[in-house]
Write a protein that holds these residues in place. Structure first.
Motif, PDB file in Angstrom:
ATOM      1  N   GLU A 207       0.046   1.482  -8.622  1.00  0.00           N
ATOM      2  CA  GLU A 207      -0.838   1.462  -7.538  1.00  0.00           C
ATOM      3  C   GLU A 207      -2.046   2.462  -7.579  1.00  0.00           C
ATOM      4  O   GLU A 207      -1.586   3.695  -7.950  1.00  0.00           O
ATOM      5  CB  GLU A 207      -0.114   1.432  -6.226  1.00  0.00           C
ATOM      6  CG  GLU A 207       0.769   0.467  -5.767  1.00  0.00           C
ATOM      7  CD  GLU A 207       0.227  -0.995  -5.513  1.00  0.00           C
ATOM      8  OE1 GLU A 207      -1.306  -0.923  -5.390  1.00  0.00           O
ATOM      9  OE2 GLU A 207       0.742  -1.831  -5.498  1.00  0.00           O
TER      10      GLU A 207
ATOM     11  N   ILE B 141      -4.921   4.192  -5.685  1.00  0.00           N
ATOM     12  CA  ILE B 141      -5.272   4.519  -4.247  1.00  0.00           C
ATOM     13  C   ILE B 141      -6.569   5.624  -4.333  1.00  0.00           C
ATOM     14  O   ILE B 141      -6.714   6.712  -4.906  1.00  0.00           O
ATOM     15  CB  ILE B 141      -4.276   5.356  -3.281  1.00  0.00           C
ATOM     16  CG1 ILE B 141      -3.078   4.682  -3.513  1.00  0.00           C
ATOM     17  CG2 ILE B 141      -4.766   5.570  -1.960  1.00  0.00           C
ATOM     18  CD1 ILE B 141      -2.999   3.299  -2.979  1.00  0.00           C
TER      19      ILE B 141
ATOM     20  N   THR C   6      -6.654   0.392  -3.460  1.00  0.00           N
ATOM     21  CA  THR C   6      -6.563   0.392  -2.183  1.00  0.00           C
ATOM     22  C   THR C   6      -7.571   1.471  -1.761  1.00  0.00           C
ATOM     23  O   THR C   6      -7.312   2.682  -2.286  1.00  0.00           O
ATOM     24  CB  THR C   6      -5.247   0.577  -1.767  1.00  0.00           C
ATOM     25  OG1 THR C   6      -4.247  -0.566  -1.964  1.00  0.00           O
ATOM     26  CG2 THR C   6      -5.215   0.936  -0.184  1.00  0.00           C
ATOM     27  N   LYS C   7      -8.186   1.131  -0.689  1.00  0.00           N
ATOM     28  CA  LYS C   7      -9.330   2.312  -0.333  1.00  0.00           C
ATOM     29  C   LYS C   7      -8.849   2.959   1.058  1.00  0.00           C
ATOM     30  O   LYS C   7      -8.486   2.186   1.766  1.00  0.00           O
ATOM     31  CB  LYS C   7     -10.779   1.642  -0.157  1.00  0.00           C
ATOM     32  CG  LYS C   7     -11.791   2.875   0.328  1.00  0.00           C
ATOM     33  CD  LYS C   7     -12.688   2.312   0.804  1.00  0.00           C
ATOM     34  CE  LYS C   7     -13.938   1.541  -0.457  1.00  0.00           C
ATOM     35  NZ  LYS C   7     -14.955   0.820   0.250  1.00  0.00           N
TER      36      LYS C   7
ATOM     37  N   PHE D 177     -11.519  -3.895  -4.850  1.00  0.00           N
ATOM     38  CA  PHE D 177     -10.964  -3.644  -3.575  1.00  0.00           C
ATOM     39  C   PHE D 177     -10.467  -4.817  -2.841  1.00  0.00           C
ATOM     40  O   PHE D 177     -10.788  -5.669  -2.812  1.00  0.00           O
ATOM     41  CB  PHE D 177     -12.022  -2.580  -2.594  1.00  0.00           C
ATOM     42  CG  PHE D 177     -12.324  -1.276  -3.110  1.00  0.00           C
ATOM     43  CD1 PHE D 177     -11.288  -0.392  -3.330  1.00  0.00           C
ATOM     44  CD2 PHE D 177     -13.637  -1.268  -3.594  1.00  0.00           C
ATOM     45  CE1 PHE D 177     -11.611   1.024  -3.717  1.00  0.00           C
ATOM     46  CE2 PHE D 177     -14.168   0.214  -4.120  1.00  0.00           C
ATOM     47  CZ  PHE D 177     -13.042   1.218  -4.178  1.00  0.00           C
ATOM     48  N   ASP D 178      -9.085  -4.431  -2.438  1.00  0.00           N
ATOM     49  CA  ASP D 178      -8.709  -5.536  -1.462  1.00  0.00           C
ATOM     50  C   ASP D 178      -8.913  -5.216  -0.021  1.00  0.00           C
ATOM     51  O   ASP D 178      -8.369  -4.343   0.636  1.00  0.00           O
ATOM     52  CB  ASP D 178      -6.894  -5.414  -1.669  1.00  0.00           C
ATOM     53  CG  ASP D 178      -6.328  -6.514  -0.831  1.00  0.00           C
ATOM     54  OD1 ASP D 178      -6.845  -7.277   0.041  1.00  0.00           O
ATOM     55  OD2 ASP D 178      -5.060  -7.156  -1.214  1.00  0.00           O
TER      56      ASP D 178
ATOM     57  N   ARG E 228      -6.243  -4.402   2.460  1.00  0.00           N
ATOM     58  CA  ARG E 228      -5.477  -3.307   2.168  1.00  0.00           C
ATOM     59  C   ARG E 228      -6.311  -1.960   2.503  1.00  0.00           C
ATOM     60  O   ARG E 228      -5.932  -0.912   2.221  1.00  0.00           O
ATOM     61  CB  ARG E 228      -4.726  -3.275   1.040  1.00  0.00           C
ATOM     62  CG  ARG E 228      -3.619  -4.378   0.922  1.00  0.00           C
ATOM     63  CD  ARG E 228      -3.165  -4.478  -0.632  1.00  0.00           C
ATOM     64  NE  ARG E 228      -2.325  -3.382  -0.738  1.00  0.00           N
ATOM     65  CZ  ARG E 228      -1.800  -3.090  -2.079  1.00  0.00           C
ATOM     66  NH1 ARG E 228      -1.960  -3.768  -2.737  1.00  0.00           N
ATOM     67  NH2 ARG E 228      -1.014  -1.946  -2.393  1.00  0.00           N
ATOM     68  N   GLU E 229      -7.646  -2.105   3.070  1.00  0.00           N
ATOM     69  CA  GLU E 229      -8.127  -0.898   3.365  1.00  0.00           C
ATOM     70  C   GLU E 229      -7.912  -0.205   4.535  1.00  0.00           C
ATOM     71  O   GLU E 229      -7.472  -0.768   5.576  1.00  0.00           O
ATOM     72  CB  GLU E 229      -9.682  -1.503   3.509  1.00  0.00           C
ATOM     73  CG  GLU E 229     -10.801  -0.055   3.525  1.00  0.00           C
ATOM     74  CD  GLU E 229     -12.234  -0.627   3.610  1.00  0.00           C
ATOM     75  OE1 GLU E 229     -12.994   0.231   4.243  1.00  0.00           O
ATOM     76  OE2 GLU E 229     -12.474  -1.514   2.948  1.00  0.00           O
TER      77      GLU E 229
ATOM     78  N   ALA F 108       1.641  -0.534   1.274  1.00  0.00           N
ATOM     79  CA  ALA F 108       0.667  -0.490   0.171  1.00  0.00           C
ATOM     80  C   ALA F 108       1.516  -0.236  -0.980  1.00  0.00           C
ATOM     81  O   ALA F 108       0.922  -0.606  -2.269  1.00  0.00           O
ATOM     82  CB  ALA F 108      -0.946  -0.054   0.303  1.00  0.00           C
TER      83      ALA F 108
END
Length: 260
Positions: A136, A138, A167-168, A194-195, A198-199, A240
């Motif tokens: 992942e 981030i 992920t932001k 970017f999803d 999932r922000e 996440a």
């Protein structure tokens, strides 16, 4: 202090008999508390966690207690923190592996490795490191211009031809006149995806700041005292980056709130 843990059976990559999941946090801003809280939650969920301080200033040395001189690995509230590397010509990964070998530890024994970096050097060494497979990514960012511009430099050095999902995390998030379109445009030339679902936004809150200071001086990590919105965001972040069930994480957060 004794740590209460839950037994879980999350499906994580298995290499050489060990389970592991490598999580890379990139960002020029402050994010120590995020990783410490996340480490505490995952530890309460029964997982073995290592946080690697790959930041330029090695600030984790001042956020955790009782680091003996010469120690690169310190147990803190149930999980391990690797910090105090300084300038390493051979890369953090080589130094850490030699240190762990001399102490009869194996980096593959951890369930989660959380890496915090704000340096190009660490990012360039990832392909040669035992954590070369990142599960992942981030990006921790905010509206501060230095953070925005420096993050673009960091990602520009790391992201190549392959599109990387990120992920932001907006931390700390504040309401400003700066348009989100501008912040996104700074990174638009990079192969980053970017999803939006999932922000995560964690707004500045005085309660959170007070809780951070209390934790530093009490040498323990408690989620109690954090704003409700912050705890909700931390749950979203834990979901996440991990493969643990939602109910497992909720129970772990309750334990972490109590400091167990």
């Amino acid at each position: 202090m004794e740590t209460t843990r839950l037994k879980t059976d999350g499906a994580i990559n298995v290499v050489g008999g060990a389970t592991f999941r490598n999580i890379l946090f990139i960002g020029a801003g402050e994010k120590i508390e995020l990783l410490l809280y996340l480490g505490r939650i995952l530890t309460a969920a029964g997982k073995r966690v290592l946080i690697i301080d790959a930041t330029a200033q090695q600030k984790y040395r001042y956020s955790i207690p009782e680091i003996a001189k010469g120690n690169l690995l310190t147990e803190y509230d149930g999980f391990d923190v690797a910090t105090g590397f300084g300038k390493q010509p051979n890369g953090i990964h080589e130094v850490l592996q030699l240190y762990m070998k001399s102490n009869k530890e194996r980096i593959e024994s951890y369930d989660y490795i959380l890496m915090d970096t704000d340096t190009v050097e660490f990012l360039s060494d990832i392909p040669k490191a035992p954590w070369h497979e990142i599960h992942e990514h981030i990006l921790v960012t905010n509206s501060d211009r230095f953070v925005v511009e420096r993050n673009a430099e960091l990602l520009g050095s790391y992201v190549k031809d392959t599109v990387i999902p990120f992920t932001k995390v907006q931390y700390p998030a504040v309401d400003t006149q700066v348009k989100e379109d501008y912040l996104d445009s700074v990174l638009s030339h990079l192969n980053i995806q970017f999803d939006e679902n999932r922000e995560i936004e964690i707004y500045f809150d005085e309660m959170d700041h007070a809780a951070k200071i209390n934790n530093q001086y009490e040498s323990v990590i408690r989620l109690k005292g954090l704003a409700r919105s912050t705890k909700k965001a931390l749950y979203g972040l834990a979901k996440a980056v991990s493969v643990e069930e939602g109910n497992t994480l909720k129970t772990a957060m309750k334990l972490a709130e109590k400091g167990k």
